[in-house]
Design an enzyme around this catalytic site. Structure first.
Site, short mmCIF file in Angstrom:
data_model
loop_
_atom_site.label_atom_id
_atom_site.label_comp_id
_atom_site.label_asym_id
_atom_site.label_seq_id
_atom_site.Cartn_x
_atom_site.Cartn_y
_atom_site.Cartn_z
N SER A 1 0.87 -1.18 0.00
CA SER A 1 0.00 0.00 0.00
C SER A 1 0.90 1.23 0.00
O SER A 1 2.10 1.12 0.33
CB SER A 1 -0.84 -0.02 1.28
OG SER A 1 -1.54 1.20 1.43
N TYR B 1 -2.55 -1.76 10.20
CA TYR B 1 -2.41 -1.85 8.74
C TYR B 1 -1.01 -1.41 8.31
O TYR B 1 -0.35 -2.05 7.50
CB TYR B 1 -3.48 -0.96 8.10
CG TYR B 1 -3.66 -1.08 6.61
CD1 TYR B 1 -4.29 -2.19 6.04
CD2 TYR B 1 -3.24 -0.06 5.75
CE1 TYR B 1 -4.49 -2.26 4.66
CE2 TYR B 1 -3.44 -0.14 4.38
CZ TYR B 1 -4.06 -1.24 3.84
OH TYR B 1 -4.27 -1.33 2.48
N1 LIG Z 1 -8.56 0.19 -1.95
C1 LIG Z 1 -7.51 0.91 -1.62
O1 LIG Z 1 -7.58 2.16 -1.58
C2 LIG Z 1 -6.21 0.24 -1.29
C3 LIG Z 1 -5.07 1.05 -1.14
C4 LIG Z 1 -3.84 0.45 -0.89
C5 LIG Z 1 -3.75 -0.92 -0.77
N2 LIG Z 1 -4.86 -1.69 -0.89
C6 LIG Z 1 -4.70 -3.15 -0.79
O2 LIG Z 1 -5.14 -3.75 -2.00
C7 LIG Z 1 -5.55 -5.11 -1.74
C8 LIG Z 1 -6.90 -5.38 -2.38
O3 LIG Z 1 -7.88 -4.62 -1.70
P1 LIG Z 1 -9.16 -3.97 -2.43
O4 LIG Z 1 -8.95 -2.52 -2.45
O5 LIG Z 1 -9.42 -4.70 -3.70
O6 LIG Z 1 -10.30 -4.27 -1.34
P2 LIG Z 1 -11.41 -5.45 -1.26
O7 LIG Z 1 -11.85 -5.47 0.15
O8 LIG Z 1 -12.41 -5.27 -2.31
O9 LIG Z 1 -10.57 -6.75 -1.64
C9 LIG Z 1 -9.82 -7.50 -0.70
C10 LIG Z 1 -10.21 -8.95 -0.87
O10 LIG Z 1 -9.45 -9.73 0.09
C11 LIG Z 1 -10.35 -10.72 0.58
N3 LIG Z 1 -9.89 -11.24 1.88
C12 LIG Z 1 -9.89 -10.59 3.07
N4 LIG Z 1 -9.48 -11.43 4.04
C13 LIG Z 1 -9.22 -12.62 3.45
C14 LIG Z 1 -8.78 -13.87 3.92
N5 LIG Z 1 -8.52 -14.07 5.22
N6 LIG Z 1 -8.61 -14.88 3.04
C15 LIG Z 1 -8.89 -14.70 1.72
N7 LIG Z 1 -9.33 -13.53 1.22
C16 LIG Z 1 -9.49 -12.50 2.08
C17 LIG Z 1 -11.67 -9.97 0.70
O11 LIG Z 1 -12.76 -10.89 0.85
C18 LIG Z 1 -11.70 -9.17 -0.58
O12 LIG Z 1 -12.31 -9.88 -1.64
C19 LIG Z 1 -5.52 -5.27 -0.21
O13 LIG Z 1 -4.32 -5.92 0.17
C20 LIG Z 1 -5.50 -3.83 0.28
O14 LIG Z 1 -4.92 -3.71 1.56
C21 LIG Z 1 -6.09 -1.14 -1.15
#
Ligand SMILES: NC(=O)c1ccc[n+]([C@@H]2O[C@H](COP(=O)([O-])OP(=O)(O)OC[C@H]3O[C@@H](n4cnc5c(N)ncnc54)[C@H](O)[C@@H]3O)[C@@H](O)[C@H]2O)c1
Length: 274
Positions: A156, A169
């Site tokens: 991130s 986080y």
């Molecule tokens: N959205 C943002 O602004 C942002 C910014 C920086 C980093 N991220 C990172 O990007 C990645 C994807 O996140 P996103 O934005 O698509 O959000 P999201 O919540 O839509 O996707 C995350 C996915 O991980 C799955 N997940 C959570 N816990 C789990 C587990 N124990 N086992 C299996 N699957 C699990 C969730 O069910 C979900 O489908 C994450 O690592 C998040 O930390 C997101």
């Protein structure tokens, strides 16, 4: 014209929706077959809904609509044995494994005094140990095949610069940055490249569940400590579509990045730059 990852197989965690689904579709568009996993239960302490088996079925439908193959399993990244069995099933079906996207994650926000041992453990178990589990489940197949490969770990902006009201986080995402560099060093001799990607604000259920939500831990943090508001400000305004991150993942997965390893690639509209 051949796709940029034609004939390769990609294992993606958190693939039921958001960035994970977008990675599956982008890699499939460029010729990869997909091994996808996600959870089908609400993750404890998380203030927004996590994915369901229906979401994962929708990813399957969309990948198949691109005429690519997909093996999808409900599985928790905290369970190494479940992950190993999902990867083995996919490799048995497709015969190889070339790309890993360790993308699953959760974000439980709030000021430091609202963080409990349980919240910190859940975050580290999923975002850090879950990513390590993902790599460990995949590596034996990649090493045995001797084809090299590319592993992309989702950190991130918070894995480069700490964001406020997000201590658990931040701990987990800085850990992912270090993990990618460690694996990159040790696996270079096997021609397996390992890089981390560092998204800014991406339009997904996670971000929409915590940003600008009146009852979220961020709102509380801002009220208590307004000086920190704006610590992580994007230079390019707005929320990124997930496909912007998928394009970076595709580049790192492809042979265009054959000499890129141990790199922390920010796709964050300038948020962490100086
Ligand atoms: N959205 C943002 O602004 C942002 C910014 C920086 C980093 N991220 C990172 O990007 C990645 C994807 O996140 P996103 O934005 O698509 O959000 P999201 O919540 O839509 O996707 C995350 C996915 O991980 C799955 N997940 C959570 N816990 C789990 C587990 N124990 N086992 C299996 N699957 C699990 C969730 O069910 C979900 O489908 C994450 O690592 C998040 O930390 C997101």
């Amino acid at each position: 014209m051949a796709g940029r990852v034609e004939g390769k197989v990609a294992f993606i965690t958190g693939a039921a929706r958001g960035q994970g689904r977008s990675h599956a579709l982008r890699l499939a568009e460029e010729g990869a077959d997909i091994i996808a996993i996600d959870i089908d239960q609400q993750v404890e302490h998380v203030p927004y809904a996590t994915a369901t088996a229906d979401d994962l079925r929708e990813t399957v439908r969309q990948v198949e609509a691109l005429d690519r193959r997909i093996v999808a399993e409900v599985c928790d990244v905290r369970d190494l044995e479940e992950l190993k069995s999902a990867v083995s099933k996919g490799v048995a079906e497709f015969g190889r494994l070339d790309i890993v996207a360790g993308n699953a994650g959760v974000d439980i926000v709030g000021p430091w005094h609202d963080m409990t041992p349980e919240i910190v453990r859940t975050t580290i178990d999923i975002n850090l140990i879950g990513v390590w589990n993902t790599v460990m489940a995949a590596l034996p197949h990649m090493i045995d095949a001797g084809n090299g490969g590319s592993i992309i770990l989702t950190s991130s902006a918070n894995g480069i610069k700490a964001g406020p009201w997000n201590v658990a986080y931040n701990m987990s995402k800085f850990g992912v940055t270090g993990m990618a560099k460690s694996f990159a060093q040790e696996l270079a001799k096997d021609r397996i490249r390992v890089n981390s990607v560092h998204p800014g604000g991406v339009d997904t259920p996670m971000a929409n569940g915590i940003l600008g939500v009146p009852e979220s831990g961020f709102t509380k943090g801002q009220e208590e400590n307004p000086d920190l508001f704006g610590m992580l400000t994007q230079w390019i305004p707005g929320m990124m579509p997930p496909r912007e991150i998928s394009n970076a993942v595709l580049f790192l997965a492809s042979d265009e990045a054959s000499w890129v390893t141990g790199h922390a690639l920010a796709v964050d509209g300038g948020m962490t730059q100086y």
